[in-house]
Design a protein around this motif. Structure first.
Motif, PDB file in Angstrom:
ATOM      1  N   ALA A 260       3.211 -20.982  11.578  1.00  0.00           N
ATOM      2  CA  ALA A 260       2.033 -21.264  11.074  1.00  0.00           C
ATOM      3  C   ALA A 260       0.751 -20.378  11.944  1.00  0.00           C
ATOM      4  CB  ALA A 260       1.632 -22.791  11.320  1.00  0.00           C
ATOM      5  N   VAL A 261       0.278 -19.723  11.193  1.00  0.00           N
ATOM      6  CA  VAL A 261      -1.320 -19.162  11.687  1.00  0.00           C
ATOM      7  C   VAL A 261      -2.261 -19.434  10.912  1.00  0.00           C
ATOM      8  CG1 VAL A 261      -1.990 -16.759  12.338  1.00  0.00           C
ATOM      9  CG2 VAL A 261       0.405 -17.353  12.180  1.00  0.00           C
ATOM     10  N   ARG A 262      -3.480 -19.774  11.457  1.00  0.00           N
ATOM     11  CA  ARG A 262      -4.825 -19.816  10.931  1.00  0.00           C
ATOM     12  C   ARG A 262      -5.478 -18.715  11.335  1.00  0.00           C
ATOM     13  NH1 ARG A 262      -8.532 -24.985  10.291  1.00  0.00           N
ATOM     14  NH2 ARG A 262      -6.729 -25.543   9.267  1.00  0.00           N
ATOM     15  N   VAL A 263      -6.010 -17.951  10.298  1.00  0.00           N
ATOM     16  CA  VAL A 263      -6.710 -16.590  10.427  1.00  0.00           C
ATOM     17  C   VAL A 263      -8.216 -16.758   9.805  1.00  0.00           C
ATOM     18  CG1 VAL A 263      -7.122 -14.292   9.680  1.00  0.00           C
ATOM     19  CG2 VAL A 263      -4.713 -15.238   9.951  1.00  0.00           C
ATOM     20  N   LEU A 264      -9.053 -16.701  10.819  1.00  0.00           N
ATOM     21  CA  LEU A 264     -10.695 -16.694  10.476  1.00  0.00           C
ATOM     22  C   LEU A 264     -10.889 -15.247  10.354  1.00  0.00           C
ATOM     23  CD1 LEU A 264      -9.746 -19.636  12.413  1.00  0.00           C
ATOM     24  CD2 LEU A 264     -12.405 -19.826  12.209  1.00  0.00           C
ATOM     25  N   HIS A 265     -11.227 -14.924   9.191  1.00  0.00           N
ATOM     26  CA  HIS A 265     -11.640 -13.521   9.270  1.00  0.00           C
ATOM     27  C   HIS A 265     -13.107 -13.470   8.925  1.00  0.00           C
ATOM     28  CE1 HIS A 265     -11.498  -9.328   8.666  1.00  0.00           C
ATOM     29  NE2 HIS A 265     -11.492  -9.336   7.447  1.00  0.00           N
ATOM     30  N   GLY A 266     -13.790 -12.892  10.036  1.00  0.00           N
ATOM     31  CA  GLY A 266     -15.420 -13.185  10.119  1.00  0.00           C
ATOM     32  C   GLY A 266     -16.067 -12.245   9.064  1.00  0.00           C
ATOM     33  N   ALA A 267     -17.164 -12.719   8.808  1.00  0.00           N
ATOM     34  CA  ALA A 267     -18.161 -12.022   7.795  1.00  0.00           C
ATOM     35  C   ALA A 267     -18.553 -10.782   8.347  1.00  0.00           C
ATOM     36  CB  ALA A 267     -19.082 -13.158   7.348  1.00  0.00           C
ATOM     37  N   LYS A 268     -18.689 -10.849   9.850  1.00  0.00           N
ATOM     38  CA  LYS A 268     -19.018  -9.419  10.290  1.00  0.00           C
ATOM     39  C   LYS A 268     -17.879  -8.731  11.197  1.00  0.00           C
ATOM     40  CE  LYS A 268     -22.164 -12.501  11.592  1.00  0.00           C
ATOM     41  NZ  LYS A 268     -23.055 -13.167  12.432  1.00  0.00           N
TER      42      LYS A 268
ATOM     43  N   SER B  54     -17.943 -13.025  14.157  1.00  0.00           N
ATOM     44  CA  SER B  54     -17.895 -11.547  14.181  1.00  0.00           C
ATOM     45  C   SER B  54     -16.378 -11.253  14.663  1.00  0.00           C
ATOM     46  CB  SER B  54     -18.958 -10.674  14.909  1.00  0.00           C
ATOM     47  OG  SER B  54     -20.312 -11.377  14.642  1.00  0.00           O
ATOM     48  N   GLY B  55     -15.745 -10.610  13.697  1.00  0.00           N
ATOM     49  CA  GLY B  55     -14.282 -10.287  13.924  1.00  0.00           C
ATOM     50  C   GLY B  55     -13.370 -11.218  13.496  1.00  0.00           C
ATOM     51  N   THR B  56     -12.204 -11.060  13.995  1.00  0.00           N
ATOM     52  CA  THR B  56     -11.050 -11.855  13.560  1.00  0.00           C
ATOM     53  C   THR B  56     -10.331 -12.700  14.509  1.00  0.00           C
ATOM     54  OG1 THR B  56     -10.624 -10.156  11.786  1.00  0.00           O
ATOM     55  CG2 THR B  56      -9.070 -11.728  12.142  1.00  0.00           C
ATOM     56  N   LEU B  57      -9.999 -13.975  14.276  1.00  0.00           N
ATOM     57  CA  LEU B  57      -9.566 -14.810  15.100  1.00  0.00           C
ATOM     58  C   LEU B  57      -8.295 -15.356  14.461  1.00  0.00           C
ATOM     59  CD1 LEU B  57      -9.826 -16.346  17.903  1.00  0.00           C
ATOM     60  CD2 LEU B  57     -11.020 -18.195  16.710  1.00  0.00           C
ATOM     61  N   MET B  58      -7.182 -15.171  15.358  1.00  0.00           N
ATOM     62  CA  MET B  58      -5.727 -15.761  14.558  1.00  0.00           C
ATOM     63  C   MET B  58      -5.460 -16.964  15.536  1.00  0.00           C
ATOM     64  SD  MET B  58      -3.789 -12.222  13.630  1.00  0.00           S
ATOM     65  CE  MET B  58      -3.999 -11.349  14.994  1.00  0.00           C
ATOM     66  N   LEU B  59      -5.155 -18.051  14.974  1.00  0.00           N
ATOM     67  CA  LEU B  59      -4.891 -19.078  15.912  1.00  0.00           C
ATOM     68  C   LEU B  59      -3.327 -19.704  15.628  1.00  0.00           C
ATOM     69  CD1 LEU B  59      -7.962 -21.254  15.089  1.00  0.00           C
ATOM     70  CD2 LEU B  59      -7.462 -19.822  17.142  1.00  0.00           C
ATOM     71  N   VAL B  60      -2.402 -19.551  16.637  1.00  0.00           N
ATOM     72  CA  VAL B  60      -1.127 -20.010  16.560  1.00  0.00           C
ATOM     73  C   VAL B  60      -1.080 -21.069  17.405  1.00  0.00           C
ATOM     74  CG1 VAL B  60       1.510 -19.194  16.872  1.00  0.00           C
ATOM     75  CG2 VAL B  60      -0.483 -17.764  15.988  1.00  0.00           C
ATOM     76  N   PRO B  61      -0.900 -22.274  16.993  1.00  0.00           N
ATOM     77  CA  PRO B  61      -0.957 -23.797  17.483  1.00  0.00           C
ATOM     78  C   PRO B  61       0.597 -23.903  18.205  1.00  0.00           C
ATOM     79  CG  PRO B  61      -1.436 -24.205  15.400  1.00  0.00           C
ATOM     80  CD  PRO B  61      -1.511 -22.787  15.366  1.00  0.00           C
ATOM     81  N   VAL B  62       1.607 -23.519  17.461  1.00  0.00           N
ATOM     82  CA  VAL B  62       2.884 -23.577  18.228  1.00  0.00           C
ATOM     83  C   VAL B  62       3.747 -22.058  17.989  1.00  0.00           C
ATOM     84  CG1 VAL B  62       5.066 -24.885  17.857  1.00  0.00           C
ATOM     85  CG2 VAL B  62       2.752 -25.998  17.383  1.00  0.00           C
ATOM     86  N   ALA B  63       4.026 -21.487  18.831  1.00  0.00           N
ATOM     87  CA  ALA B  63       4.787 -20.188  18.919  1.00  0.00           C
ATOM     88  C   ALA B  63       6.275 -20.732  18.816  1.00  0.00           C
ATOM     89  CB  ALA B  63       4.253 -19.310  19.911  1.00  0.00           C
ATOM     90  N   ASN B  64       6.428 -21.534  19.595  1.00  0.00           N
ATOM     91  CA  ASN B  64       7.835 -21.701  19.565  1.00  0.00           C
ATOM     92  C   ASN B  64       8.273 -23.037  18.815  1.00  0.00           C
ATOM     93  OD1 ASN B  64      10.635 -22.647  20.096  1.00  0.00           O
ATOM     94  ND2 ASN B  64      10.631 -22.679  22.250  1.00  0.00           N
ATOM     95  N   ILE B  65       8.409 -22.782  17.532  1.00  0.00           N
ATOM     96  CA  ILE B  65       8.380 -24.130  16.422  1.00  0.00           C
ATOM     97  C   ILE B  65       9.680 -24.679  16.763  1.00  0.00           C
ATOM     98  CG2 ILE B  65       7.006 -23.071  14.622  1.00  0.00           C
ATOM     99  CD1 ILE B  65       9.456 -22.177  13.200  1.00  0.00           C
ATOM    100  N   PHE B  66      10.738 -24.024  17.220  1.00  0.00           N
ATOM    101  CA  PHE B  66      12.090 -24.993  17.366  1.00  0.00           C
ATOM    102  C   PHE B  66      12.041 -25.757  18.604  1.00  0.00           C
ATOM    103  CE2 PHE B  66      12.905 -21.065  15.107  1.00  0.00           C
ATOM    104  CZ  PHE B  66      13.555 -21.537  13.886  1.00  0.00           C
TER     105      PHE B  66
END
Ligand SMILES: [Zn+2]
Length: 356
Positions: free
Chosen positions: A40-48, A83-95
């Protein structure tokens, strides 16, 4: 003059327009059930336009503090104002997260499995997806860890030794202590460094637990770094937290015998060489041995479980300049957090058996 307009952000076959955000499930592999699993990744892709940054938690599946920190960050930020892009990965090791363990079902450590391989082991497949889809697209990553089960770490930032840019970013984060150390082969940080992705590693708190000092230090730190990079508009707030202490030498203090400990000092305390840290005695309290600090410094980690074998690590001490000044600052930071109103909502208290 107009600033350049950012283009769409493509990830996992989806297109995210500037000023919008999306939750993406990156396919990883097929599980024993026959169904597929996703990162699961949430991407906030900035307006600027601006840099691309990722924040990740639970690379070790039981180190869930990053999950809480990322939830709060996700709540506070909007793609429209970014401004820019933020990728949030709350759990990298899902298992590991599912089974409350550090490792994966194939018994591998995700943080020793980079760069990984799409046709490799389970850990290798997770590492491959996480690295190729998330890490390699960023110029900076903040990866959040905790101490192991039954251990506690003072909020701290760990960075590769001898990198000025990382020192600057770690200073902007403003955690109480910055530890500079060489990178470990196969770790995310080692590979990221090779690929030109700057990385801050936050260590804070205890596995399988949330605590306010860790969460608030993490949320404030990530926000300050984003502000420092010009991605969000915010007061850096560094005046209140003061300058982090720096250390490039830490040492472990181990139990001289097996038994039960009585701990006098904890993470965040300043200690002097010869100070009493704990005593460890037998089951009847017999033959107690005093454990003294081998150095002046600041305690950056301690065992929370009083039951110990001979040789178990009880304290982790960082050598810093002016430990007493650092200790006083940490105490006032923690006090400020614990005496402030908690965020969230009050709940009716349930009885234990209703909960269980
Ligand atoms: Zn970890």
């Amino acid at each position: 003059m107009h600033a350049p307009k950012p283009s769409n952000f493509e990830i996992g076959g989806e297109t995210i327009a500037p000023g919008t955000e999306a939750d993406i499930g990156l396919p990883i592999t097929t599980m024993a059930t026959g169904y597929s699993s996703q990162l699961a990744v949430r991407v906030l892709h900035g307006a600027k336009p601006g840099p691309t940054v990722f924040v990740s938690g639970a690379i070790h599946g039981d180190e869930i503090m990053g999950t809480a920190i990322i939830q709060r960050i996700a709540n506070q930020l909007s793609a429209e104002e970014l401004s820019g892009t933020l990728m949030l990965v709350p759990v990298a090791n899902i298992f590991g997260f599912l089974s409350h363990t550090r490792y994966l079902p194939d018994r591998r450590d995700l943080n020793r499995s980079f760069p990984g391989n799409a046709s490799g082991s389970l850990a290798g497949q997770v590492a491959n997806v996480f690295f190729s889809e998330v890490v390699s697209r960023a110029s900076l990553g903040i990866d959040i860890h905790t101490a192991a089960v039954h251990r506690y770490n003072l909020p701290q930032i760990r960075i590769a030794a001898g990198n000025k840019k990382l020192v600057e970013l770690a200073m902007a984060f403003g955690a109480p202590v910055i530890i500079e150390s060489p990178l470990r082969d196969g770790s995310l940080r080692a590979l990221a460094a090779k690929e030109g992705v700057e990385m801050l590693l936050m260590e804070t708190g205890e596995a399988l637990r949330f605590d306010r000092f860790s969460i608030e230090t993490g949320v404030a730190g990530v926000s300050r770094v984003l502000a420092h990079l010009g991605m969000i508009e915010a007061d850096d707030g560094l005046a209140e937290v003061g300058v982090p202490a720096r250390s490039n030498k830490t040492q472990w203090v181990r139990s001289p015998r097996g038994g039960v400990t009585h701990r006098m000092r904890k993470s965040g305390d300043a200690v002097k060489k010869g100070d009493l840290l704990a005593a460890v005695a037998g089951l009847f309290g017999e033959e107690p041995l005093e454990i003294l600090s081998p150095t002046d410094g600041i305690i950056i980690g301690h065992a929370t479980l009083p039951v110990v074998h001979q040789g178990d690590a009880l304290f982790h001490i960082a050598h810093v300049d002016h430990p007493e000044r650092v200790g006083a600052r940490i105490e006032s930071l923690a006090d400020a957090i614990y005496t402030s109103e908690p965020e969230g909502f009050a709940e009716t208290l349930l009885d234990e058996d209703e909960v269980l």
